[in-house]
Design an enzyme around this catalytic site. Structure first.
Site, PDB file in Angstrom:
ATOM      1  N   ASP A  78     -10.830   2.691   2.155  1.00  0.00           N
ATOM      2  CA  ASP A  78     -11.193   2.158   3.339  1.00  0.00           C
ATOM      3  C   ASP A  78     -12.024   3.130   4.345  1.00  0.00           C
ATOM      4  O   ASP A  78     -12.976   2.556   4.973  1.00  0.00           O
ATOM      5  CB  ASP A  78      -9.844   1.718   4.345  1.00  0.00           C
TER       6      ASP A  78
ATOM      7  N   LYS B 202       0.765  -1.218   0.164  1.00  0.00           N
ATOM      8  CA  LYS B 202      -0.055   0.012  -0.035  1.00  0.00           C
ATOM      9  C   LYS B 202       0.836   1.301   0.010  1.00  0.00           C
ATOM     10  O   LYS B 202       0.537   2.201  -0.579  1.00  0.00           O
ATOM     11  CB  LYS B 202      -0.845   0.129   1.143  1.00  0.00           C
TER      12      LYS B 202
HETATM   13  N1  LIG Z   1     -13.321  -4.961   7.215  1.00  0.00           N
HETATM   14  C1  LIG Z   1     -12.253  -4.532   6.598  1.00  0.00           C
HETATM   15  O1  LIG Z   1     -12.688  -3.948   5.325  1.00  0.00           O
HETATM   16  C2  LIG Z   1     -10.965  -4.373   6.983  1.00  0.00           C
HETATM   17  C3  LIG Z   1     -10.043  -3.450   6.151  1.00  0.00           C
HETATM   18  C4  LIG Z   1      -8.916  -3.517   6.650  1.00  0.00           C
HETATM   19  C5  LIG Z   1      -8.387  -4.186   7.814  1.00  0.00           C
HETATM   20  N2  LIG Z   1      -9.212  -4.899   8.369  1.00  0.00           N
HETATM   21  C6  LIG Z   1      -8.689  -5.777   9.807  1.00  0.00           C
HETATM   22  O2  LIG Z   1      -8.219  -4.927  10.630  1.00  0.00           O
HETATM   23  C7  LIG Z   1      -7.278  -5.232  11.261  1.00  0.00           C
HETATM   24  C8  LIG Z   1      -6.155  -4.250  11.464  1.00  0.00           C
HETATM   25  O3  LIG Z   1      -5.652  -4.198  10.357  1.00  0.00           O
HETATM   26  P1  LIG Z   1      -4.548  -3.085   9.851  1.00  0.00           P
HETATM   27  O4  LIG Z   1      -4.278  -3.231   8.446  1.00  0.00           O
HETATM   28  O5  LIG Z   1      -4.632  -1.845  10.354  1.00  0.00           O
HETATM   29  O6  LIG Z   1      -3.181  -3.752  10.616  1.00  0.00           O
HETATM   30  P2  LIG Z   1      -1.918  -3.251  11.030  1.00  0.00           P
HETATM   31  O7  LIG Z   1      -1.452  -2.153  10.356  1.00  0.00           O
HETATM   32  O8  LIG Z   1      -0.870  -4.291  11.198  1.00  0.00           O
HETATM   33  O9  LIG Z   1      -2.415  -2.745  12.543  1.00  0.00           O
HETATM   34  C9  LIG Z   1      -2.611  -3.624  13.438  1.00  0.00           C
HETATM   35  C10 LIG Z   1      -2.955  -3.040  14.699  1.00  0.00           C
HETATM   36  O10 LIG Z   1      -3.332  -4.154  15.860  1.00  0.00           O
HETATM   37  C11 LIG Z   1      -2.826  -3.699  16.994  1.00  0.00           C
HETATM   38  N3  LIG Z   1      -2.639  -5.156  17.715  1.00  0.00           N
HETATM   39  C12 LIG Z   1      -2.383  -6.354  16.893  1.00  0.00           C
HETATM   40  N4  LIG Z   1      -2.058  -7.398  17.868  1.00  0.00           N
HETATM   41  C13 LIG Z   1      -2.389  -6.691  19.169  1.00  0.00           C
HETATM   42  C14 LIG Z   1      -2.436  -7.026  20.543  1.00  0.00           C
HETATM   43  N5  LIG Z   1      -2.222  -8.422  20.762  1.00  0.00           N
HETATM   44  N6  LIG Z   1      -2.653  -6.230  21.633  1.00  0.00           N
HETATM   45  C15 LIG Z   1      -3.050  -5.055  21.439  1.00  0.00           C
HETATM   46  N7  LIG Z   1      -2.981  -4.509  19.957  1.00  0.00           N
HETATM   47  C16 LIG Z   1      -2.621  -5.382  18.963  1.00  0.00           C
HETATM   48  C17 LIG Z   1      -1.475  -3.232  16.630  1.00  0.00           C
HETATM   49  O11 LIG Z   1      -1.009  -2.373  17.744  1.00  0.00           O
HETATM   50  P3  LIG Z   1       0.699  -2.059  17.639  1.00  0.00           P
HETATM   51  O12 LIG Z   1       0.742  -0.698  17.009  1.00  0.00           O
HETATM   52  O13 LIG Z   1       0.907  -1.672  19.192  1.00  0.00           O
HETATM   53  O14 LIG Z   1       1.372  -3.020  17.023  1.00  0.00           O
HETATM   54  C18 LIG Z   1      -2.040  -2.077  15.767  1.00  0.00           C
HETATM   55  O15 LIG Z   1      -2.841  -1.152  16.108  1.00  0.00           O
HETATM   56  C19 LIG Z   1      -6.903  -6.587  10.870  1.00  0.00           C
HETATM   57  O16 LIG Z   1      -7.639  -7.634  11.432  1.00  0.00           O
HETATM   58  C20 LIG Z   1      -7.562  -6.577   9.278  1.00  0.00           C
HETATM   59  O17 LIG Z   1      -7.867  -7.911   8.960  1.00  0.00           O
HETATM   60  C21 LIG Z   1     -10.400  -5.157   8.056  1.00  0.00           C
END
Ligand SMILES: NC(=O)c1ccc[n+]([C@@H]2O[C@H](COP(=O)([O-])OP(=O)(O)OC[C@H]3O[C@@H](n4cnc5c(N)ncnc54)[C@H](OP(=O)(O)O)[C@@H]3O)[C@@H](O)[C@H]2O)c1
Length: 284
Positions: free
Chosen positions: A108, A72
């Site tokens: 998004d 991205k």
């Molecule tokens: N429905 C949809 O259309 C859609 C679209 C995009 C994403 N998603 C989903 O949204 C989620 C996040 O996606 P992303 O792209 O933003 O991922 P990302 O950039 O990797 O961010 C992950 C986030 O989750 C936090 N996190 C992960 N494990 C954790 C834990 N054990 N305890 C506390 N915080 C934790 C991370 O915190 P830190 O900063 O502290 O690491 C960070 O804020 C994923 O599950 C993805 O599948 C859904």
């Protein structure tokens, strides 16, 4: 799906890994529903090869790309033009090939607010919102809530420095809240959004399968979990028991794809058919 012809248009998702992607199902369902002569495929593009993929898009005349991890940011840096959201977020999840000129979008945030409007009849204007997480998805959602007039967007993230980076995108309404101080903000808000990956699949080693103490949820809350595997996450299950209104991640997934579909084809997306197709794939 119609059999491809000499005039079939092509769209694709680029990512790595990409074979698990639900985007081909969403878009091919939409093409079939509207009888459009388009095909959508998944292309595994190795990390570091996004620029070559964009070059191929121009050469091959591919009409649209969806962009997923880890490309991205690289795609945002290499497009010919970016929308305001994609430029602010420095991340692109949708590319439109406009006669060889590549326009980068980030759908998004608008997908999230479209889902709120359609699924829950909710307008963020004036709402006090809590966004859990500060990754790519949380940033898009926070920015979209701010653009739609949210009164406050409290960002709660395990890594506070990342929450501060996210807050800098919409400083007029953002508040960075340390996890230890989350309870008051969660109790007093209108909308709670889980944009962390907590709740996906197997329980993590530390045992936390919800991103905060669910005893804080009240019937007046709206709780949205953007995680969509499983369809009903432990957070959504708890929120439903406590009488809150809920929406799952399929709604955002479908609406962000619908925006891309319209950008590429010029047609309104058949959202109910797309949502049904993807939900049937994700049945718990
Ligand atoms: N429905 C949809 O259309 C859609 C679209 C995009 C994403 N998603 C989903 O949204 C989620 C996040 O996606 P992303 O792209 O933003 O991922 P990302 O950039 O990797 O961010 C992950 C986030 O989750 C936090 N996190 C992960 N494990 C954790 C834990 N054990 N305890 C506390 N915080 C934790 C991370 O915190 P830190 O900063 O502290 O690491 C960070 O804020 C994923 O599950 C993805 O599948 C859904």
């Amino acid at each position: 799906m119609l059999a491809p012809t000499g005039s079939t248009r092509l769209a694709a998702v680029i990512g790595s890994p990409v074979r698990h992607s639900l985007s081909p199902l969403l878009h091919n369902t939409a093409f079939a529903e509207l009888g459009l002569d388009w095909v959508y495929v998944a292309l595994e593009i190795a990390p570091g090869s996004a620029i070559e993929a964009l070059s191929a898009m121009r050469t091959l005349g591919i009409a649209g790309f969806s962009v997923t991890m880890p490309h991205k940011e690289a795609v945002a840096a290499a497009c010919d033009e970016l929308t305001a959201d994609a430029a602010a977020l420095r991340a692109v999840n949708c590319v439109v090939n406009n006669g060889g000129r590549l326009i980068g979008h980030n759908t998004d945030g608008d997908g999230f607010t479209d889902a709120l409007a359609t699924e829950l009849g909710l307008d963020p204007a004036g709402l006090r919102c809590v966004v859990l997480g500060a990754g790519g998805a949380a940033r898009s959602i926070g920015l979209a809530l701010a653009r739609r007039g949210a009164a406050q967007v409290a960002i709660i993230n395990r890594t506070v420095a990342r929450a501060e980076e996210a807050a800098a995108l919409f400083p007029e309404v953002a508040v960075v809240v340390a996890p230890g101080e989350a309870a008051t903000f969660i109790s007093d808000c209108d909308l709670i959004v889980n944009a962390t990956s907590i709740g996906m699949g197997a329980e993590p080693a530390d045992g936390a399968d919800v991103p905060f103490d669910t005893e804080l949820i009240r019937p007046e809350h709206t709780v949205v979990d953007i995680v969509y595997r499983p369809l009903v996450t432990p957070l959504l299950a708890a929120a439903q028991v406590r009488g809150a209104r809920t929406a799952n991640g399929v709604s955002m997934l479908t609406h962000q794809a619908a925006i891309a579909f319209t950008l590429w084809t010029g047609h309104a997306a058949p959202i109910p058919a797309m949502s049904a197709a993807v939900s049937s794939m994700l049945v718990d």
